[in-house]
Enzyme design. Structure first.
Site, PDB file in Angstrom:
ATOM      1  N   THR A   1       0.972  -1.338  -0.003  1.00 39.85           N
ATOM      2  CA  THR A   1      -0.020  -0.131   0.026  1.00 39.85           C
ATOM      3  C   THR A   1       1.014   1.201  -0.056  1.00 39.85           C
ATOM      4  OG1 THR A   1      -0.172  -0.477   2.261  1.00 39.85           O
ATOM      5  CG2 THR A   1      -1.927  -0.899   0.798  1.00 39.85           C
ATOM      6  N   GLU A   2       2.125   1.018   0.089  1.00 40.53           N
ATOM      7  CA  GLU A   2       2.931   2.028   0.213  1.00 40.53           C
ATOM      8  C   GLU A   2       4.509   1.777  -0.097  1.00 40.53           C
ATOM      9  OE1 GLU A   2       3.175   5.278   3.116  1.00 40.53           O
ATOM     10  OE2 GLU A   2       1.049   5.238   3.556  1.00 40.53           O
ATOM     11  N   ASN A   3       5.088   2.388  -1.017  1.00 45.47           N
ATOM     12  CA  ASN A   3       6.355   2.046  -1.441  1.00 45.47           C
ATOM     13  C   ASN A   3       7.246   3.455  -2.273  1.00 45.47           C
ATOM     14  OD1 ASN A   3       8.614   0.269  -3.459  1.00 45.47           O
ATOM     15  ND2 ASN A   3       9.058   0.655  -1.230  1.00 45.47           N
TER      16      ASN A   3
END
Length: 459
Positions: free
Chosen positions: A364-366
């Protein structure tokens, strides 16, 4: 290093033909958070949040920046969604500002609700999947005034908030996420004071975490009842800890780092218990847990969101914990974080072996921060392109090893308010000129759009 990065950047989104990235059912998206982009802090009945209060305190945020205006997304949302659509992404992850949608008595604020209804409606018109986070750190200040996440009652108020949102927005959300990164809310907010509300006490951190996870567990059945078609999950930030040497003490230190960063959240969610090692690391900080709490926290998940950025190299502190030992000669981002895609691969593989109840995963985040500038109308962010390529390759490798990963969201859609670092650190694939609010696609955004257009043509 610069030449190596440029070479990696050239074909960042031309993965091998057998890569999962080519699959149409593998979601590729972009992510944001309300306080970081919306601005309009006093418009249409929005109440103050803990971040409004915290960022107004001298010395708490770099350069005295606040989220009062941010990217002015609240007023520019239509053109921002056109920009998002031009990226050809499959999905958009956003968060709802709790202070924007409810008053102090819990009654709905219709103007705030209408904003999100319009936003989600337009996303659905554009054919994008909608991933919505209920809590991305902006607790209403009036709840913090009553003890915040140290007060068990806030978990019940969160369940009320989840009830309202899932009734109002049912059918417009593909995936609900209760919390974003409870580790940051608990440890940075209540353990060391680097984030809002700025408290620093080990016992506060573990108690705040328990109430955060309890809030999550209370919200899941509410979301299921009100919006049964959508998926329900939570987002955890994970960290890779590596030992500075092969000594038993340093290996133990690396293990304890991952206990406090990963197992502290994942064990309650997926096993229904807190890791015993946590209280070896932080003796005397056991939270008050009431009967039935752990069963509530371990409510079955449809998916698990994973946020990953870097690793931490540690050694034993000679007592019960660890201390960081920064490595020399490694690539780092503007945040000072080491670029280490192997950490994502190792952690996901390990979770798949450790947790029998591991649900499907979305990254969901990178992403990464860099000091990006517009030169002759363009932004050449070669390091980010290379970063994304290497981390997406790690994700693909893990999928081939049997880990069920359903999608990947780059952080972030656009440069924004980066919490205690203000506006200096730029994570976006779209550059934002904060004086004029002009948006400019960086080279990374151009390559993402090009790849996704090619993937759609192959489908």
């Amino acid at each position: 290093m610069a030449n190596d990065i440029s070479a990696l950047a050239d074909d960042v989104f031309s993965p091998p033909s057998d890569s999962a990235l080519w699959r149409k059912d593998f979601l590729l998206g972009a992510a944001t958070a309300a306080y970081q982009i919306e601005g309009a802090a006093q418009e249409d009945g929005r109440l103050p949040s803990i971040w409004d209060t915290f960022s107004a305190l001298p010395g708490k945020v770099l350069a005295g920046d606040t989220g009062a205006v941010a990217c002015d997304h609240y007023n520019r949302w239509e053109s921002d969604l056109d920009m998002l659509s031009a990226l050809n992404v499959d999905a958009y992850r956003l968060s709802i500002a709790w202070p924007r949608v409810m008053d102090e008595t819990g009654r709905p604020n219709r103007k705030g609700l209408d904003f999100y209804r319009r936003l989600l409606g337009r996303l659905k018109e554009k054919g994008l999947k909608t991933f919505v986070t209920l809590y991305h750190w902006d607790l209403p200040q009036h709840l913090e005034d009553r003890g915040g996440w140290l007060n068990r009652d806030v978990a019940y108020r969160f369940a009320d908030y989840a009830d309202l949102m899932s009734r109002e927005l049912a059918g417009q959300v593909d995936a609900w996420m209760t919390l974003n990164e409870p580790w940051c809310s608990a440890f940075l907010g209540y353990g060391n004071g680097h984030h809002a509300p700025g408290l620093a006490n080990g016992r506060f951190a573990t108690q705040a975490m328990h109430h955060l996870l309890l809030a999550h567990g209370m919200a899941i059945p509410v979301l299921r009842a009100n919006d049964p078609v959508s998926q329900k999950g939570i987002v955890a930030n994970i960290g890779r800890g590596t030992p500075n040497s092969g000594s038993a003490a340093d290996r133990r230190a690396a293990h304890l780092f991952e206990v406090q960063h990963n197992a502290w959240i994942l064990d309650p969610l997926l096993k229904g218990v807190y890791p015993e090692d946590l209280f070896e690391l932080w003796p005397g900080t056991d939270p008050l847990v009431l009967q039935g709490d752990m069963k509530t926290i371990a409510a079955p998940l449809d998916f698990l969101g994973i946020n990953y950025y870097f690793r931490t190299n540690v050694k034993s502190d000679g007592a019960h914990g660890f201390t960081e030992v920064p490595l020399e000669g490694v690539e780092r981002t503007q945040m000072g974080w080491e670029v280490y895609p192997d950490g994502l691969r190792d952690l996901l593989t390990g979770f798949n072996e450790t947790y029998a109840a591991l649900p499907p995963i979305y990254i969901t985040e990178n992403g990464m921060a860099s000091d990006d500038n517009v030169i002759d109308g363009r932004v050449d962010d070669a390091q980010r392109i290379a970063f994304l390529k290497r981390h997406l390759a790690a994700v693909d490798e893990v999928i081939k090893k049997g880990v069920d990963i359903r999608g990947y969201f780059v952080w972030s859609l656009m440069d924004n308010f980066e919490w205690a670092f203000g506006y200096e650190r730029r994570f976006g694939i779209v550059h934002v000129d904060y004086d004029t609010q002009k948006r400019t696609f960086k080279r990374s955004a151009e390559l993402i759009a090009k790849f996704l257009k090619e993937r759609a043509a192959r489908a």
